[in-house]
Scaffold this active site. Structure first.
Site, PDB file in Angstrom:
ATOM      1  N   ASP A  21       0.832  -1.213   0.000  1.00  0.00           N
ATOM      2  CA  ASP A  21       0.000   0.000   0.000  1.00  0.00           C
ATOM      3  C   ASP A  21       0.867   1.262   0.000  1.00  0.00           C
ATOM      4  O   ASP A  21       1.993   1.254   0.502  1.00  0.00           O
ATOM      5  CB  ASP A  21      -0.902  -0.033   1.252  1.00  0.00           C
ATOM      6  CG  ASP A  21      -2.087   0.894   1.115  1.00  0.00           C
ATOM      7  OD1 ASP A  21      -2.310   1.444   0.017  1.00  0.00           O
ATOM      8  OD2 ASP A  21      -2.798   1.074   2.124  1.00  0.00           O
ATOM      9  N   TRP A  26       2.918   7.975  -2.178  1.00  0.00           N
ATOM     10  CA  TRP A  26       4.359   8.111  -2.438  1.00  0.00           C
ATOM     11  C   TRP A  26       4.576   9.025  -3.658  1.00  0.00           C
ATOM     12  O   TRP A  26       5.403   9.922  -3.633  1.00  0.00           O
ATOM     13  CB  TRP A  26       4.954   6.725  -2.692  1.00  0.00           C
ATOM     14  CG  TRP A  26       6.420   6.683  -2.973  1.00  0.00           C
ATOM     15  CD1 TRP A  26       7.427   6.576  -2.046  1.00  0.00           C
ATOM     16  CD2 TRP A  26       7.064   6.732  -4.251  1.00  0.00           C
ATOM     17  NE1 TRP A  26       8.644   6.546  -2.675  1.00  0.00           N
ATOM     18  CE2 TRP A  26       8.457   6.641  -4.025  1.00  0.00           C
ATOM     19  CE3 TRP A  26       6.599   6.831  -5.562  1.00  0.00           C
ATOM     20  CZ2 TRP A  26       9.389   6.660  -5.067  1.00  0.00           C
ATOM     21  CZ3 TRP A  26       7.520   6.852  -6.606  1.00  0.00           C
ATOM     22  CH2 TRP A  26       8.900   6.768  -6.349  1.00  0.00           C
ATOM     23  N   ARG A  34      -0.196   9.170  -9.845  1.00  0.00           N
ATOM     24  CA  ARG A  34      -0.267   7.903  -9.094  1.00  0.00           C
ATOM     25  C   ARG A  34       0.406   6.747  -9.836  1.00  0.00           C
ATOM     26  O   ARG A  34       0.978   5.860  -9.214  1.00  0.00           O
ATOM     27  CB  ARG A  34      -1.735   7.517  -8.854  1.00  0.00           C
ATOM     28  CG  ARG A  34      -2.510   8.518  -8.019  1.00  0.00           C
ATOM     29  CD  ARG A  34      -3.969   8.103  -7.915  1.00  0.00           C
ATOM     30  NE  ARG A  34      -4.119   6.757  -7.419  1.00  0.00           N
ATOM     31  CZ  ARG A  34      -4.044   6.422  -6.134  1.00  0.00           C
ATOM     32  NH1 ARG A  34      -3.828   7.346  -5.226  1.00  0.00           N
ATOM     33  NH2 ARG A  34      -4.181   5.179  -5.758  1.00  0.00           N
ATOM     34  N   HIS A  38       2.891   3.400  -8.920  1.00  0.00           N
ATOM     35  CA  HIS A  38       2.723   1.971  -9.209  1.00  0.00           C
ATOM     36  C   HIS A  38       3.960   1.423  -9.924  1.00  0.00           C
ATOM     37  O   HIS A  38       4.380   0.297  -9.675  1.00  0.00           O
ATOM     38  CB  HIS A  38       1.473   1.729 -10.057  1.00  0.00           C
ATOM     39  CG  HIS A  38       0.196   2.082  -9.349  1.00  0.00           C
ATOM     40  ND1 HIS A  38      -0.064   1.698  -8.048  1.00  0.00           N
ATOM     41  CD2 HIS A  38      -0.897   2.791  -9.739  1.00  0.00           C
ATOM     42  CE1 HIS A  38      -1.248   2.138  -7.680  1.00  0.00           C
ATOM     43  NE2 HIS A  38      -1.773   2.818  -8.690  1.00  0.00           N
ATOM     44  N   SER A  66      -7.056  -5.680  -5.851  1.00  0.00           N
ATOM     45  CA  SER A  66      -8.182  -6.226  -5.093  1.00  0.00           C
ATOM     46  C   SER A  66      -9.464  -6.118  -5.915  1.00  0.00           C
ATOM     47  O   SER A  66      -9.543  -5.359  -6.876  1.00  0.00           O
ATOM     48  CB  SER A  66      -8.352  -5.467  -3.778  1.00  0.00           C
ATOM     49  OG  SER A  66      -8.869  -4.177  -4.039  1.00  0.00           O
ATOM     50  N   LEU A 132      11.072 -20.387  -4.980  1.00  0.00           N
ATOM     51  CA  LEU A 132      10.013 -19.540  -4.415  1.00  0.00           C
ATOM     52  C   LEU A 132       8.747 -19.596  -5.273  1.00  0.00           C
ATOM     53  O   LEU A 132       8.822 -19.557  -6.497  1.00  0.00           O
ATOM     54  CB  LEU A 132      10.523 -18.084  -4.378  1.00  0.00           C
ATOM     55  CG  LEU A 132       9.506 -17.016  -3.981  1.00  0.00           C
ATOM     56  CD1 LEU A 132       9.130 -17.125  -2.507  1.00  0.00           C
ATOM     57  CD2 LEU A 132      10.044 -15.611  -4.276  1.00  0.00           C
ATOM     58  N   ARG A 195      -5.265  -2.180   8.611  1.00  0.00           N
ATOM     59  CA  ARG A 195      -6.438  -2.954   8.183  1.00  0.00           C
ATOM     60  C   ARG A 195      -5.994  -4.205   7.429  1.00  0.00           C
ATOM     61  O   ARG A 195      -4.889  -4.261   6.908  1.00  0.00           O
ATOM     62  CB  ARG A 195      -7.267  -2.139   7.182  1.00  0.00           C
ATOM     63  CG  ARG A 195      -8.029  -0.996   7.727  1.00  0.00           C
ATOM     64  CD  ARG A 195      -8.945  -0.451   6.632  1.00  0.00           C
ATOM     65  NE  ARG A 195      -8.207   0.174   5.558  1.00  0.00           N
ATOM     66  CZ  ARG A 195      -7.775   1.427   5.571  1.00  0.00           C
ATOM     67  NH1 ARG A 195      -7.969   2.182   6.632  1.00  0.00           N
ATOM     68  NH2 ARG A 195      -7.120   1.923   4.540  1.00  0.00           N
TER      69      ARG A 195
END
Ligand code: FPP
Length: 251
Positions: A21, A26, A34, A38, A66, A132, A195
């Protein structure tokens, strides 16, 4: 400083989940759009994936998009999807070189066709990798996942392949999108928000939670090292007493 410095290599979390988040804030702080945030966030993904590989973490799950993110402005959704395609295209060869397998959880049917295709191609190509496992949560929400699991279980009961009395916690786990992925040991959330935001709510039952004020684009290997050191200082009791836990580790 090396990412392994001060870390007990015998107690590395097997599964780390991250709510990445703060990309937008930032970027705003820097007087930028924005999307710039990202893009910088994608570089942190690269750093953290590399570090998890070095540490021997087995699963890294990233909340990349999300279900609620579909409500963002159209231009931001498009930019995020384009960034995903670009990252997958540019990184697949390196992922294979580093033995990283890509998995995805979420309502992937909702993704634009090119994203779904690139992603499934990347999953197929990396399926041979044994290091991984990088799990991308895309178009994902816990409530969606649990609702789907209830539907699947109810169908099995209706069709007679499952008895009502035989439904256990394991039945629920096995019908989630994370079926066969162990529950996270550590959840990291950046940007100061406290959260869970509809992320892995069933699977996080006993995870250790780590919150940092750092925005995701500033979260690098050193921040991950600090999070793991903090995790290793904690005692995981899983509902038992300290004495029981100590006896068990001495056995
Ligand atoms: C949250 O920051 C971040 C996202 C919704 C997207 C995360 C995506 C990336 C890090 C980029 C690419 C990912 C991969 C896997 C290559 P925010 O936009 O909510 O920040 P804000 O709360 O400051 O507005």
């Amino acid at each position: 400083m090396s990412v392994t410095e001060g870390i007990d290599k015998t107690r590395i979390p097997k599964h780390i989940a991250v709510i990445m988040d703060g990309n937008g804030r930032w970027a705003k702080q820097k007087g930028q759009d924005r999307i710039y945030g990202h893009q910088a966030g994608a570089e942190s993904v690269r750093q953290i994936t590399e570090a998890c590989g070095e540490l021997g973490v087995e699963y890294l799950t990233l909340y990349a998009f999300s279900m609620e993110n579909w409500d963002r402005p159209k231009y931001e959704i498009e930019a995020l999807m384009a960034l995903l395609v670009e990252t997958i295209e540019n990184e697949t060869d390196d992922l294979i070189k580093n033995n990283v397998r890509i998995l995805a959880i979420g309502d992937l049917k909702k993704l634009p066709e090119d994203v779904e295709q690139k992603l499934s191609n990347c999953m197929q190509r990396t399926a041979v990798c044994t290091g991984l496992k990088l799990v991308l949560a895309l178009s994902y929400s816990s409530r969606w996942e649990i609702t789907e699991a209830v539907r699947k279980i109810a169908t099995q009961v209706k069709e007679g392949s499952l008895e009502l009395e035989d439904i256990t916690e394991e039945t629920v786990s096995n019908n989630l999108a994370t079926n066969s992925i162990p529950d996270p040991d550590l959840l990291i959330r950046t940007s100061g928000e406290l959260r869970i935001s509809n992320f892995l709510m069933w699977q996080l039952s006993y995870a250790e939670l780590y919150f940092t004020d750092m925005y995701w684009p500033d979260f690098g290997k050193e921040e991950l090292r600090k999070a793991i050191i903090d995790y290793q200082r904690r005692e995981r009791r899983f509902g038992k007493t300290s004495e029981q836990v100590r006896e068990e580790t001495e056995e």
